[in-house]
Design an enzyme around this catalytic site. Structure first.
Site, PDB file in Angstrom:
ATOM      1  N   LYS A   1      -0.661   0.787   6.642  1.00  0.00           N
ATOM      2  CA  LYS A   1      -0.857   1.309   5.351  1.00  0.00           C
ATOM      3  C   LYS A   1      -2.393   0.825   4.998  1.00  0.00           C
ATOM      4  O   LYS A   1      -2.707  -0.314   5.358  1.00  0.00           O
ATOM      5  CB  LYS A   1      -0.007   0.929   4.404  1.00  0.00           C
ATOM      6  CG  LYS A   1       1.406   1.524   4.697  1.00  0.00           C
ATOM      7  CD  LYS A   1       2.523   1.018   3.261  1.00  0.00           C
ATOM      8  CE  LYS A   1       3.876   1.554   3.622  1.00  0.00           C
ATOM      9  NZ  LYS A   1       4.419   1.021   4.716  1.00  0.00           N
TER      10      LYS A   1
ATOM     11  N   ASP B   1       1.875  -3.052  11.935  1.00  0.00           N
ATOM     12  CA  ASP B   1       0.900  -2.772  10.798  1.00  0.00           C
ATOM     13  C   ASP B   1      -0.410  -3.069  11.057  1.00  0.00           C
ATOM     14  O   ASP B   1      -0.773  -3.513  12.344  1.00  0.00           O
ATOM     15  CB  ASP B   1       1.291  -3.796   9.585  1.00  0.00           C
ATOM     16  CG  ASP B   1       2.749  -3.548   8.989  1.00  0.00           C
ATOM     17  OD1 ASP B   1       3.028  -2.220   8.890  1.00  0.00           O
ATOM     18  OD2 ASP B   1       3.112  -4.391   8.250  1.00  0.00           O
TER      19      ASP B   1
END
Length: 411
Positions: free
Chosen positions: A217, A195
């Site tokens: 994200k 991530d």
């Protein structure tokens, strides 16, 4: 000349002469390696006697005779008597049985290495110029520290027949807050799916041949949907690769780790979960905000700040003895605060916004529920931030107000 060798002692007979504390430690190690142990000693420690009574080792409660080595593959002597140990070594040598002399390592025909292991790699250290166990242990410990830090290459050059996936919680960001298990798995990884938050700095320590897949994200921007992330994990593992899914915080605290576990299991892929320090606790802590505190808050309620507050969340916001921590809640803050006020949470309820926790850009904005939206706008609160509602967010809880105000935004 000493040659270091790895011996498979599984179901092999090892004769241990001497029943004291040294023998007890060594027998535990030999049994862990799968050896069958024959103990020869007039007396033995209570622990060794208990092993014999339970049938886990065979005990000959007498002095050593050469025939005790019949059918033996390996021998260890630690009687405390130099002459007896020398006689055991001589008898073993005559039978071509390697023998460790614990009383004087340099006078045996074998030595037990100081060992450390990481995954399926075992490292042994021995000294060649006379036995020097303290130095061997010191070197072993230094290597163990490097292995634990993920600083040594552990990846297999030959791929296993079946790959695997490890969902690794990386914690709030600093590399030194990662677990030992997390670092070891990264050192063995063929692929790291990561991530944008968490300990991304550790990626720079990986080899150039490790595939890095960024699936991070951002608010209102999910370039790689969760179904595609699941497919990436399964695809790489199905090719026999070791895959680490590196997440910030903990995989099971709003990390969608459960969905990834289900996807791997549905595909028959071995998967494990390595917990990490959740930002719900670590980020407030970095700002001096304890999520529980004796006499102040005994209940912790962690929520997804993007969702409409549930009745349980609203009850916690009204409760003077509860702490509510909202993750991913910056964009929905006005709606969250409005719901709390409408449900009867007091306007004076202390609030702390901790932005960029555990980074050089960390900032804390302290305010109240009544002024939270205004202060968030005035200070331009931005992601990533953890929102803390409750009496533990008082600026003077752990330190004087003047000290708490330094470097903070105060509503």
């Amino acid at each position: 000349m000493i040659a270091l060798a790895g011996l498979d002692l599984t179901d092999k007979l090892v004769v241990c002469v001497g029943g004291g504390s040294v023998a007890q430690r060594r027998i535990a190690r030999l049994r862990a390696a799968g050896a069958r142990v024959r103990l020869v000693a007039p007396v033995a420690t209570p622990a060794l006697a208990a092993l014999a009574a339970s049938g886990d080792i065979a005990w000959m409660p007498r002095g050593f005779v050469a025939e005790d080595l019949d059918d033996a593959w390996f021998c260890h002597t630690a009687t405390g008597s130099a002459s007896v140990d020398a006689a055991v070594v001589a008898a073993a040598d005559a039978r071509r049985v390697w023998c460790v002399n614990a009383g004087h390592g340099g006078k045996g025909t074998a030595r037990l290495a100081a060992e450390t292991a990481s995954g399926d790699v075992m490292v042994g250290v021995v000294s060649t110029a006379g036995a020097d166990p303290r130095r061997s242990v010191a070197v072993r410990d230094a290597i163990a520290q490097r292995l634990a830090a993920g600083a040594l290459p552990l990846r297999r050059r030959r791929r296993p027949l079946v790959g695997s996936v490890a969902l690794v919680g990386g914690g709030p960001g600093p590399i030194d807050l990662m677990t030992v298990r997390a670092r070891a798995l990264l050192a063995e990884a063929d692929v790291v799916v990561h991530d944008r938050l968490g300990p991304t700095g550790v990626l720079r320590e990986l080899g150039d041949d490790v595939e890095l897949v960024d699936v991070g994200k951002r608010p209102q921007h999910h370039p790689v949907p969760q179904d595609e992330i699941n497919a990436i994990l399964v695809d790489r593992a199905a090719k026999g690769l070791r895959v680490v899914r590196l997440k910030g915080g903990d995989p099971f605290v709003y990390g969608r780790g459960g969905e990834e576990v289900l996807a791997c299991r549905a595909a028959g892929i071995p998967v494990e979960v390595v917990p990490g320090i959740s930002s719900a606790i670590a980020v407030p802590s970095a700002a001096g905000v304890p999520v529980t505190h004796r006499g102040v808050a005994g209940t912790l309620h962690v929520v997804n700040g993007q969702e409409t507050p549930s009745e349980a969340t609203l009850a916690a916001l009204r409760d003077d003895s509860a702490t509510v921590v909202a993750l991913m809640g910056v964009s929905a803050l006005p709606r969250f605060v409005a719901a709390a006020r409408a449900a009867g949470a007091p306007e004076t309820r202390p609030v702390a916004f901790v932005e960029n926790g555990h980074t050089p850009a960390q900032r804390t904005i302290r305010t109240t529920l009544g002024a939270a939206i205004q202060d968030a706008e005035a200070h331009r609160l931005a992601n990533p931030a953890v929102l803390v509602f409750g009496e533990v967010a008082r600026a003077d809880l752990l330190m004087p107000v003047a000290v708490a105000a330094q470097g903070e935004g105060i509503g």
